[in-house]
Design a protein around this motif. Structure first.
Motif, short mmCIF file in Angstrom:
data_model
loop_
_atom_site.label_atom_id
_atom_site.label_comp_id
_atom_site.label_asym_id
_atom_site.label_seq_id
_atom_site.Cartn_x
_atom_site.Cartn_y
_atom_site.Cartn_z
N LYS A 2 0.85 -1.20 0.00
CA LYS A 2 0.00 0.00 0.00
C LYS A 2 0.89 1.25 0.00
CE LYS A 2 -4.01 1.95 2.45
NZ LYS A 2 -3.95 3.04 1.51
N GLY A 3 0.60 2.16 -0.89
CA GLY A 3 1.41 3.37 -1.01
C GLY A 3 2.52 3.23 -2.03
N LYS A 4 2.65 2.00 -2.58
CA LYS A 4 3.72 1.76 -3.57
C LYS A 4 3.15 1.02 -4.78
CE LYS A 4 7.36 1.52 -0.11
NZ LYS A 4 8.42 0.66 0.50
N ARG A 5 1.95 1.44 -5.21
CA ARG A 5 1.30 0.71 -6.32
C ARG A 5 0.93 1.68 -7.45
NH1 ARG A 5 -3.45 -2.12 -2.84
NH2 ARG A 5 -3.50 -0.01 -2.00
N PHE A 6 0.75 1.13 -8.65
CA PHE A 6 0.15 1.92 -9.73
C PHE A 6 -0.84 1.04 -10.50
CE2 PHE A 6 2.34 0.00 -13.29
CZ PHE A 6 3.69 -0.12 -12.98
N PHE A 7 -1.75 1.72 -11.22
CA PHE A 7 -2.76 1.03 -12.02
C PHE A 7 -2.95 1.81 -13.31
CE2 PHE A 7 -6.26 -2.07 -12.01
CZ PHE A 7 -7.01 -1.64 -13.08
N TRP A 8 -3.10 1.08 -14.43
CA TRP A 8 -3.33 1.74 -15.72
C TRP A 8 -4.22 0.84 -16.57
CZ3 TRP A 8 -2.19 6.14 -18.61
CH2 TRP A 8 -2.31 6.03 -19.99
N GLU A 9 -5.23 1.43 -17.17
CA GLU A 9 -6.00 0.66 -18.16
C GLU A 9 -6.29 1.60 -19.32
OE1 GLU A 9 -10.12 -0.49 -17.15
OE2 GLU A 9 -9.46 -2.53 -17.53
N ASN A 10 -5.93 1.20 -20.55
CA ASN A 10 -6.13 2.14 -21.66
C ASN A 10 -7.62 2.19 -22.04
OD1 ASN A 10 -6.49 -0.24 -23.08
ND2 ASN A 10 -4.86 0.13 -24.56
N LYS A 11 -7.94 3.16 -22.85
CA LYS A 11 -9.33 3.44 -23.21
C LYS A 11 -9.93 2.26 -23.97
CE LYS A 11 -11.38 7.39 -25.61
NZ LYS A 11 -12.01 8.38 -24.71
N GLU A 12 -9.07 1.62 -24.79
CA GLU A 12 -9.56 0.52 -25.64
C GLU A 12 -9.65 -0.79 -24.85
OE1 GLU A 12 -7.19 3.61 -27.74
OE2 GLU A 12 -6.82 2.31 -26.04
N LYS A 13 -9.18 -0.78 -23.58
CA LYS A 13 -9.19 -1.98 -22.71
C LYS A 13 -8.35 -3.10 -23.33
CE LYS A 13 -11.95 0.60 -20.49
NZ LYS A 13 -11.29 1.55 -19.58
N THR A 14 -7.31 -2.72 -24.06
CA THR A 14 -6.42 -3.74 -24.65
C THR A 14 -5.12 -3.84 -23.86
OG1 THR A 14 -5.55 -2.03 -26.10
CG2 THR A 14 -7.33 -3.42 -26.99
N LEU A 15 -4.91 -2.91 -22.92
CA LEU A 15 -3.68 -2.97 -22.12
C LEU A 15 -3.99 -2.55 -20.69
CD1 LEU A 15 -0.56 -3.32 -21.98
CD2 LEU A 15 -0.40 -0.84 -22.31
N THR A 16 -3.64 -3.41 -19.74
CA THR A 16 -3.80 -3.08 -18.31
C THR A 16 -2.47 -3.32 -17.63
OG1 THR A 16 -6.08 -3.90 -18.46
CG2 THR A 16 -5.19 -3.52 -16.25
N LEU A 17 -2.06 -2.39 -16.79
CA LEU A 17 -0.78 -2.49 -16.06
C LEU A 17 -1.05 -2.34 -14.57
CD1 LEU A 17 1.24 0.15 -18.18
CD2 LEU A 17 1.15 -2.34 -18.56
N VAL A 18 -0.44 -3.19 -13.77
CA VAL A 18 -0.48 -3.00 -12.32
C VAL A 18 0.94 -3.15 -11.80
CG1 VAL A 18 -1.31 -3.93 -10.10
CG2 VAL A 18 -2.83 -3.92 -12.10
N GLY A 19 1.32 -2.23 -10.91
CA GLY A 19 2.65 -2.31 -10.28
C GLY A 19 2.50 -2.44 -8.77
N LEU A 20 3.20 -3.39 -8.17
CA LEU A 20 3.20 -3.55 -6.71
C LEU A 20 4.64 -3.44 -6.22
CD1 LEU A 20 0.86 -6.70 -6.33
CD2 LEU A 20 0.20 -4.28 -6.39
N GLY A 21 4.88 -2.53 -5.28
CA GLY A 21 6.21 -2.37 -4.71
C GLY A 21 7.09 -1.48 -5.57
N HIS A 22 8.07 -0.84 -4.95
CA HIS A 22 9.00 0.05 -5.67
C HIS A 22 10.36 -0.63 -5.81
CE1 HIS A 22 6.66 3.96 -4.43
NE2 HIS A 22 6.09 3.31 -5.45
N ALA A 23 10.63 -1.18 -6.99
CA ALA A 23 11.98 -1.71 -7.26
C ALA A 23 12.93 -0.54 -7.48
CB ALA A 23 11.94 -2.61 -8.48
N HIS A 24 12.36 0.57 -7.98
CA HIS A 24 13.21 1.73 -8.24
C HIS A 24 12.32 2.97 -8.39
CE1 HIS A 24 17.16 3.27 -9.26
NE2 HIS A 24 16.65 3.94 -10.27
N ILE A 25 12.82 4.11 -7.94
CA ILE A 25 12.08 5.37 -8.11
C ILE A 25 12.95 6.33 -8.89
CG2 ILE A 25 11.17 7.41 -6.90
CD1 ILE A 25 10.41 5.56 -4.56
N ILE A 26 12.37 6.97 -9.89
CA ILE A 26 13.07 8.05 -10.62
C ILE A 26 12.20 9.29 -10.45
CG2 ILE A 26 13.95 8.87 -12.83
CD1 ILE A 26 14.20 6.02 -13.77
#
Ligand SMILES: C=C(O[C@H]1C=CC=C(C(=O)O)[C@@H]1O)C(=O)O
Ligand SMILES: [Mg+2]
Length: 453
Positions: A38-62
């Motif tokens: 919690k606090g180290k996640r991201f979520f992405w779903e494109n408009k066409e629903k052809t690509l979904t991304l979920v990130g758990l944990g921070h392996a690296h921050i830029i």
């Protein structure tokens, strides 16, 4: 020795390992991270629903807190991290996900104080669902020589997260109740619209987008996973994004692509000019057809398309766009919409396009710098990441950024919602205020709020 791919640069070693998994819910995978990430996640779903991304944990921050060069700094550090191009068998690239502040020169203290000018992360556990295939990657970035034990530990954790996501139902959180709703700075908003309209009539500026904010307080903390899940159900035709940082999550359901680069193809969307949806199909059609011929909204829209086209001329070739806008009808609102596409010129990049486009006159105004200065002075708020670029890039330089509108910053039992609109010579403060009320609806629905207060 684990089957990993080493992206090795001078100091950091970037180990990745990817497996294909049978279909699993991105929302369940995001929620599976509730306990440890919690606090180290991201979520992405494109408009066409052809690509979904979920990130758990921070392996690296830029990240950086720059006013200038904040885009090129992220781009350079990402390229350094992905220095070698050794790829996995399943060919799933590491993803860098994050966002930028709308205006790094806005120093008003606010709910955004813990967000820097640019904040991007590489996930420890990355889920990519592309069309019907799902892949989970482990990312391990270290200065040390890679240790097999560390990777074995991450494999076990990965399998636990996948198992949780595949077999546990999404927690049904008791829906918090909104106990307070504050129209923040309403008078300042109305005065700002009046002031900007006057300045436009005095030819000081042509268009300025003015925004405002609502603050909701719930009777108990609203779960980030539930918020994203609700937004996904309420706004099926939009992009979905979520970016956590410590105890806050910026998320939203936006219709507005800023720029997408895929295998040299570049796409952007001019979206500006709005009217509400009709109560029935006849009224809806009348409102939409009225929008297509309304001079105020067509003028508001044209500033956006002209600017995007000008940027494309610098970074793209074979530029294509229709001669007039069409209607984009989404759940609560309909917009004038012009798709713009081209081919990326040699040596141009996604981050260069993000920097050149932000903010378009759909979020800032025309001329850009004068509009941003007026916004800074007259909104009396800090937009934070609202209306700014948020999205992802992979190790090949492909990626997509949207503008973070129809959005909110969630902080446990508080949510800060943001909405704005393009102010032009014909704007009236009451009509623009009403337009922002319509634009708050996607997030109000997400939080279970009443639409017509
Ligand atoms: C600034 C926002 O909307 C922009 C995008 C689409 C239509 C807009 C408009 O008609 O004013 C705005 O330019 C917002 O939703 O907060
Ligand atoms: Mg408008």
């Amino acid at each position: 020795m684990p089957k990993t791919t080493g992206h090795k640069n001078t100091t950091l070693r970037f180990y990745t390992e990817t497996i294909e998994v049978s279909r699993l819910s991105a929302h369940a995978f995001f929620e599976a991270g509730d306990e440890k990430y919690k606090g180290k996640r991201f979520f992405w779903e494109n408009k066409e629903k052809t690509l979904t991304l979920v990130g758990l944990g921070h392996a690296h921050i830029i990240s950086n807190n720059y006013k200038e060069n904040r885009y090129s700094d992220i781009d350079t550090k990402w390229k350094e991290l992905c220095q070698s191009s050794l790829k996995e068998v399943v060919d799933v690239s590491p993803i860098l996900f994050g966002g930028f502040a709308f205006d790094p020169s806005n120093k008003i203290s606010s709910e955004w104080d813990t967000f820097p000018s640019a904040f991007f992360t590489v996930a420890t556990f990355q889920l990519v669902i592309r069309n019907e295939q799902a892949f989970v990657s482990i990312h391990y970035i270290t200065e040390e020589q890679e240790s097999a034990e560390a990777f074995e530990h991450l494999r076990i954790e990965r399998d636990t997260l996948i198992h949780t996501a595949q077999v546990k139902e999404l927690k049904v959180h008791e829906k918090p109740e909104i106990i307070e709703r504050e129209d923040r700075l309403k008078e300042e908003y109305l005065n700002a619209v009046e002031d900007v309209t006057k300045r436009i009539k005095q030819d000081e500026v042509k268009k300025v987008v003015i925004g405002r904010s609502l603050k909701l307080t719930f009777n108990h903390a609203f779960s980030a996973a539930t918020a994203i899940y609700n937004a996904s159900n309420e706004q099926p035709e939009s992009y979905l994004f979520g970016l956590e940082k410590e105890d806050k999550m910026f998320f939203g359901a936006t219709p507005e692509r800023l720029v997408k680069v895929e295998k040299g193809q570049v796409q952007s969307s001019g979206i500006a000019g709005s009217v509400k949806r009709g109560k029935n199909s006849i009224e809806d059609k009348q409102l939409g057809e009225g929008l297509l011929v309304d001079s105020k909204n067509l003028g508001e829209h044209k500033y956006v398309v002209d600017m995007i086209q000008q940027v494309f001329t610098k970074y793209c070739e074979d530029i294509k766009l229709p001669s007039r806008p069409k209607l984009m009808k989404i759940r609560d609102i309909q917009h004038l919409f012009t798709p713009i596409e081209g081919r990326l010129k040699q040596d141009s990049s996604l981050f260069e396009l993000v920097e050149a486009l932000h903010p378009t006159p759909a979020l800032g105004g025309e001329p850009r710098m004068e509009a941003v200065k007026i916004i800074r002075e007259s909104e009396h708020m800090n937009r934070g990441y609202y209306a700014a670029p948020i999205g992802w890039i992979n190790s090949e330089g492909d990626g997509e950024f949207v503008v973070g509108i129809r959005s909110a910053l969630l902080e446990n039992q508080h949510a800060y919602l943001y909405a704005g609109g393009g102010i032009v010579a014909e704007s009236s403060s009451i009509d623009e205020f009403e337009e922002t009320r319509v634009k708050f609806r996607p997030m109000l629905r997400t939080f279970g709020g009443k639409m017509n207060e």
